[in-house]
Design a protein around this motif. Structure first.
Motif, PDB file in Angstrom:
ATOM      1  N   GLU A  61      25.908 -10.688  23.469  1.00  0.00           N
ATOM      2  CA  GLU A  61      25.794 -12.016  24.068  1.00  0.00           C
ATOM      3  C   GLU A  61      24.851 -12.014  25.274  1.00  0.00           C
ATOM      4  O   GLU A  61      24.154 -12.990  25.535  1.00  0.00           O
ATOM      5  CB  GLU A  61      27.171 -12.529  24.469  1.00  0.00           C
ATOM      6  CG  GLU A  61      28.025 -12.951  23.285  1.00  0.00           C
ATOM      7  CD  GLU A  61      27.378 -14.089  22.519  1.00  0.00           C
ATOM      8  OE1 GLU A  61      27.512 -15.251  22.948  1.00  0.00           O
ATOM      9  OE2 GLU A  61      26.702 -13.825  21.510  1.00  0.00           O
ATOM     10  N   ARG A  64      21.461 -12.245  23.856  1.00  0.00           N
ATOM     11  CA  ARG A  64      21.222 -13.584  23.298  1.00  0.00           C
ATOM     12  C   ARG A  64      21.023 -14.612  24.409  1.00  0.00           C
ATOM     13  O   ARG A  64      20.087 -15.427  24.356  1.00  0.00           O
ATOM     14  CB  ARG A  64      22.393 -14.004  22.405  1.00  0.00           C
ATOM     15  CG  ARG A  64      22.186 -15.371  21.727  1.00  0.00           C
ATOM     16  CD  ARG A  64      23.374 -15.735  20.852  1.00  0.00           C
ATOM     17  NE  ARG A  64      24.557 -16.065  21.644  1.00  0.00           N
ATOM     18  CZ  ARG A  64      24.808 -17.273  22.162  1.00  0.00           C
ATOM     19  NH1 ARG A  64      23.961 -18.274  21.971  1.00  0.00           N
ATOM     20  NH2 ARG A  64      25.927 -17.498  22.845  1.00  0.00           N
ATOM     21  N   VAL A  69      17.492 -12.245  21.760  1.00  0.00           N
ATOM     22  CA  VAL A  69      18.451 -12.124  20.662  1.00  0.00           C
ATOM     23  C   VAL A  69      18.020 -11.081  19.640  1.00  0.00           C
ATOM     24  O   VAL A  69      18.861 -10.488  18.949  1.00  0.00           O
ATOM     25  CB  VAL A  69      18.652 -13.504  19.986  1.00  0.00           C
ATOM     26  CG1 VAL A  69      17.424 -13.932  19.212  1.00  0.00           C
ATOM     27  CG2 VAL A  69      19.888 -13.489  19.092  1.00  0.00           C
ATOM     28  N   TYR A  76      25.648  -6.927  17.094  1.00  0.00           N
ATOM     29  CA  TYR A  76      26.275  -7.887  16.186  1.00  0.00           C
ATOM     30  C   TYR A  76      26.676  -7.208  14.876  1.00  0.00           C
ATOM     31  O   TYR A  76      27.697  -7.555  14.264  1.00  0.00           O
ATOM     32  CB  TYR A  76      25.333  -9.059  15.904  1.00  0.00           C
ATOM     33  CG  TYR A  76      25.263 -10.075  17.030  1.00  0.00           C
ATOM     34  CD1 TYR A  76      26.420 -10.634  17.563  1.00  0.00           C
ATOM     35  CD2 TYR A  76      24.038 -10.488  17.542  1.00  0.00           C
ATOM     36  CE1 TYR A  76      26.359 -11.570  18.585  1.00  0.00           C
ATOM     37  CE2 TYR A  76      23.962 -11.427  18.571  1.00  0.00           C
ATOM     38  CZ  TYR A  76      25.126 -11.962  19.091  1.00  0.00           C
ATOM     39  OH  TYR A  76      25.073 -12.878  20.104  1.00  0.00           O
ATOM     40  N   GLU A  87      31.025 -16.794  14.160  1.00  0.00           N
ATOM     41  CA  GLU A  87      30.101 -16.638  15.282  1.00  0.00           C
ATOM     42  C   GLU A  87      29.342 -15.326  15.194  1.00  0.00           C
ATOM     43  O   GLU A  87      28.117 -15.280  15.394  1.00  0.00           O
ATOM     44  CB  GLU A  87      30.846 -16.718  16.612  1.00  0.00           C
ATOM     45  CG  GLU A  87      31.341 -18.101  16.987  1.00  0.00           C
ATOM     46  CD  GLU A  87      32.620 -18.490  16.269  1.00  0.00           C
ATOM     47  OE1 GLU A  87      33.190 -17.635  15.533  1.00  0.00           O
ATOM     48  OE2 GLU A  87      33.059 -19.644  16.420  1.00  0.00           O
ATOM     49  N   ASN A  88      30.034 -14.246  14.857  1.00  0.00           N
ATOM     50  CA  ASN A  88      29.384 -12.936  14.814  1.00  0.00           C
ATOM     51  C   ASN A  88      28.359 -12.859  13.679  1.00  0.00           C
ATOM     52  O   ASN A  88      27.243 -12.358  13.865  1.00  0.00           O
ATOM     53  CB  ASN A  88      30.426 -11.827  14.658  1.00  0.00           C
ATOM     54  CG  ASN A  88      31.265 -11.645  15.917  1.00  0.00           C
ATOM     55  OD1 ASN A  88      30.837 -11.999  17.015  1.00  0.00           O
ATOM     56  ND2 ASN A  88      32.469 -11.097  15.762  1.00  0.00           N
ATOM     57  N   TYR A  90      26.903 -15.427  12.063  1.00  0.00           N
ATOM     58  CA  TYR A  90      25.831 -16.402  12.317  1.00  0.00           C
ATOM     59  C   TYR A  90      24.833 -15.859  13.338  1.00  0.00           C
ATOM     60  O   TYR A  90      23.610 -15.950  13.141  1.00  0.00           O
ATOM     61  CB  TYR A  90      26.433 -17.714  12.802  1.00  0.00           C
ATOM     62  CG  TYR A  90      25.407 -18.729  13.262  1.00  0.00           C
ATOM     63  CD1 TYR A  90      24.695 -19.486  12.340  1.00  0.00           C
ATOM     64  CD2 TYR A  90      25.160 -18.913  14.625  1.00  0.00           C
ATOM     65  CE1 TYR A  90      23.746 -20.412  12.761  1.00  0.00           C
ATOM     66  CE2 TYR A  90      24.223 -19.838  15.054  1.00  0.00           C
ATOM     67  CZ  TYR A  90      23.514 -20.583  14.123  1.00  0.00           C
ATOM     68  OH  TYR A  90      22.578 -21.503  14.550  1.00  0.00           O
ATOM     69  N   ARG A  91      25.336 -15.265  14.423  1.00  0.00           N
ATOM     70  CA  ARG A  91      24.437 -14.765  15.463  1.00  0.00           C
ATOM     71  C   ARG A  91      23.701 -13.506  15.017  1.00  0.00           C
ATOM     72  O   ARG A  91      22.585 -13.244  15.475  1.00  0.00           O
ATOM     73  CB  ARG A  91      25.231 -14.532  16.746  1.00  0.00           C
ATOM     74  CG  ARG A  91      25.613 -15.856  17.399  1.00  0.00           C
ATOM     75  CD  ARG A  91      26.598 -15.722  18.522  1.00  0.00           C
ATOM     76  NE  ARG A  91      26.939 -17.057  19.057  1.00  0.00           N
ATOM     77  CZ  ARG A  91      27.918 -17.295  19.909  1.00  0.00           C
ATOM     78  NH1 ARG A  91      28.672 -16.279  20.338  1.00  0.00           N
ATOM     79  NH2 ARG A  91      28.147 -18.520  20.337  1.00  0.00           N
ATOM     80  N   LEU A  94      20.776 -14.963  13.443  1.00  0.00           N
ATOM     81  CA  LEU A  94      19.772 -15.349  14.437  1.00  0.00           C
ATOM     82  C   LEU A  94      18.949 -14.147  14.889  1.00  0.00           C
ATOM     83  O   LEU A  94      17.728 -14.232  15.051  1.00  0.00           O
ATOM     84  CB  LEU A  94      20.451 -15.995  15.647  1.00  0.00           C
ATOM     85  CG  LEU A  94      21.128 -17.351  15.442  1.00  0.00           C
ATOM     86  CD1 LEU A  94      21.791 -17.799  16.743  1.00  0.00           C
ATOM     87  CD2 LEU A  94      20.136 -18.401  14.968  1.00  0.00           C
ATOM     88  N   SER A  95      19.620 -13.021  15.088  1.00  0.00           N
ATOM     89  CA  SER A  95      18.914 -11.813  15.520  1.00  0.00           C
ATOM     90  C   SER A  95      17.957 -11.328  14.433  1.00  0.00           C
ATOM     91  O   SER A  95      16.814 -10.960  14.708  1.00  0.00           O
ATOM     92  CB  SER A  95      19.916 -10.715  15.864  1.00  0.00           C
ATOM     93  OG  SER A  95      19.242  -9.545  16.285  1.00  0.00           O
TER      94      SER A  95
END
Length: 643
Positions: A61, A64, A69, A76, A87-88, A90-91, A94-95
């Motif tokens: 986090e 991010r 990120v 992650y 959340e984990n 999805y992020r 993103l990474s």
């Protein structure tokens, strides 16, 4: 022994206390937004406890939330292995997207859908997938522009967001920093100035902003200067002092006679707890664009527009709406004089993190958003466009690979190859028709050139050689009109299409092609009959045949070119029928020809139909068909010239 045991005990207690303090310190650093310090502290914990989920979560986090990120991926991944929450996963997507791993990112986003039933989360995840798909078909908005790192201007720290005002470049830089920004571990930034002319920047005489003093221990960034040079607005924030403002805000300095005022907090910020930054003026200075995370937006950071009030402040901030703003972040607005709106976003389909976009009107009049393409954007952050000469050249900022360090300033130029020029030099020769002799030179005739829109391109009188010269565009259509007193005016179409070489085949930058054309004018003599050739009628009929219409169209053009003349159109027959029959037939044929001419737009009061039957035979006692044809003719003559 007792003394030695005492120090062993003290060291053991201190060691246990230190372990506890690292955890507490890391938590405090994370909660206070000191993300780089938190990463360092939690990393010490992970060295001994690599599976510590709390530490992995905090490091992920921290990366991010400090706009890194792509570096959060391994953390992650560890979280997804142990706690595969929406959340984990999805992020992690993103990474992976920021790492330019589109296939893996889409797989992560698809997987994330299985961990939620929240419609908002599902919609955002699907938007991320569609954005990756759309990014595969992006075309370069400025296809022939070249982007170059301004290596002489950049440092190992951050250098970004340049603007040009009154032959000076103003920009943000981490050089000469007096402290470290704890959120990402980079030096605090200040505002700098140096002389600049277009893309030429005086890199040897960079100085801190002279208009007012940079403050220490916080970030000053993203400067905007009004078109008249009298107002400076910039973003100020990230102070670690508990007595300072809690969030980044816009500050303004005004020129007042002897110099600029000390910066003051702008009312357009509205709330001290809202983040406001990246300001830019409209070309006329009447509007202020900026980025903010204030409530009521469409995502993390949105773009807003405020209008200039009577007292000179800016207020009534309006969100630019869901076409520009997304659930992601939009920053660094730039409005141009032609109505185009440039900005950076990580929410629209792009190549990684922040990309440069433009909002413009489409063919249907609605606003469309276009990614500037691969020659401007990269997998990293690309932002802060400024045109020093719109749209041909300017600057952007980027932290892409290959730079000097952190954010760097890049310049761009339009490298579109200059088109090879073809000049068409047209010689128009004017001549007069002389019966029984070759056409003769007609000097002092007025020759006028019109383009395909009927706009005059040029005009002159022919010289002693009967010549007028025009310079024409290749692959274009024109009309040439020649006139002189005592002569019928005449217009002819002229085209350069197919008469010039292909520019791609040329070697020289400029090629001149010389072409010739001739206009022959007939003398305009009252009551002189002129035979219209090839006007034929079917036997005993007066209907205008298609081949006769072609010839009559030539007379229509003569009447259009000479609007001041009135003519008699006459029809003649041979002598092989009765006088009465031939008279009636010729009158009907003459009237039929006049009716046709009127149907082509010529006023009826300029025409007189006259049938002469066999009363004006050219060849008396004709015996052959050829002689009869000579007698069987259509003529016209000018009977009046109106002043």
């Amino acid at each position: 022994m007792k003394y030695q045991f005492f120090w062993i005990t003290v060291l053991l207690i201190f060691s246990l206390s230190a372990c506890k303090s690292i955890q507490e310190k890391a938590n405090d650093q994370f909660l206070s937004g000191q993300y780089q310090y938190a990463i360092n502290s939690y990393s010490q914990i992970l060295e001994n406890e690599p599976d510590n989920l709390e530490a992995n979560q905090a490091v992920a986090e921290s990366y991010r939330l400090s706009n890194r990120v792509e570096q959060a991926g391994p953390y992650y991944e560890k979280l997804v292995e142990e706690e595969p929450t929406f959340e984990n996963v999805y992020r992690l997507g993103l990474s992976l997207k920021a790492q330019q791993k589109p296939a893996e990112a889409k797989a992560a986003f698809e997987k994330a859908k299985g961990y939620t039933q929240n419609e908002t989360y599902l919609a955002e995840t699907q938007r991320q997938i569609e954005a990756i798909n759309l990014s595969e078909g992006i075309e370069d908005y400025f296809p022939n522009y070249e982007l170059v790192n301004y290596t002489e201007l950049n440092t190992a720290g951050a250098d970004y967001a340049p603007v040009i005002s009154e032959n000076f470049m103003y920009f943000t830089s981490g050089r000469r920093a007096s402290g470290i920004y704890p959120a990402d571990g980079s030096p605090y930034t200040k505002l700098f100035r140096t002389r600049a002319e277009g893309l030429r920047v005086d890199v040897g005489n960079i100085q801190t902003l002279p208009e007012f003093q940079n403050e220490e221990g916080l970030n000053q960034a993203a400067i905007a200067i009004s078109p008249d040079g009298n107002t400076i607005i910039y973003a100020r924030g990230n102070s670690t002092s508990p007595k300072d403002l809690p969030e980044t805000a816009l500050f303004a300095s005004y020129f007042r006679g002897a110099g600029f005022t000390q910066p003051i907090w702008l009312p357009v910020n509205e709330d001290e707890t809202w983040w406001n930054s990246t300001p830019a003026f409209s070309p006329d200075g009447e509007e202020l664009y900026f980025a903010s995370n204030r409530p009521g937006g469409f995502g993390g950071i949105d773009l807003y527009k405020a209008t200039k009030l009577a007292n000179g402040d800016f207020g009534n901030a309006v969100n630019l709406g869901p076409n520009v703003n997304t659930p992601g972040n939009e920053l660094f607005p730039r409005m141009t004089a032609d109505g185009k709106f440039f900005f950076s976003s990580d929410g629209h389909p792009g190549y990684g993190k922040l990309d440069l976009f433009v909002a413009e009107k489409g063919a249907d009049g609605n606003q469309v958003i276009k990614n500037l393409g691969e020659n401007f954007n990269s997998p990293s952050d690309d932002f802060g466009i400024f045109f020093s000469n719109y749209p041909k050249e300017g600057f952007i900022s980027s932290n892409r690979e290959g730079g000097a360090g952190d954010d760097d300033i890049y310049f761009f130029e339009d490298k579109t190859p200059k088109p090879k020029i073809v000049n068409v030099l047209l010689n128009v020769f004017t001549k007069q028709r002389v019966a029984g002799e070759p056409d003769a030179v007609l000097e002092q005739a007025r020759v006028v050139l019109y383009d395909s829109s009927n706009d005059q391109e040029g005009g002159d009188f022919s010289n002693s050689n009967g010549r007028v010269r025009f310079t024409l565009e290749p692959n274009a259509d024109f009309t040439i009109i020649a006139s002189k007193g005592g002569y019928f005016s005449k217009s002819i179409p002229y085209t350069t299409r197919g008469k010039t070489p292909n520019p791609e085949d040329l070697i020289q930058e400029v090629t001149n092609i010389t072409l010739d054309t001739t206009i022959v004018l007939d003398q305009l003599i009252l009551d002189k009959s002129i035979v219209l050739e090839n006007i034929y009628y079917d036997l005993d009929k007066a209907d205008i045949r298609p081949d006769a219409a072609v010839e009559l169209d030539k007379l229509v053009q003569i009447l259009k070119d000479n609007p001041s003349i009135k003519i008699e159109l006459s029809s003649h027959t041979d002598d092989r029928s009765s006088d009465e029959y031939n008279q009636d037939l010729s009158q009907r044929r003459a009237q039929s020809a006049v009716d046709y001419i009127v149907s082509q737009g010529i006023s009826a009061d300029r025409l007189v139909a006259k049938g002469y039957g066999e009363s004006q035979l050219i060849i008396e006692n004709a015996t052959t068909e050829e002689e009869h044809q000579t007698n069987r003719r259509t003529e016209f003559k000018v009977i009046e010239i109106q002043e």
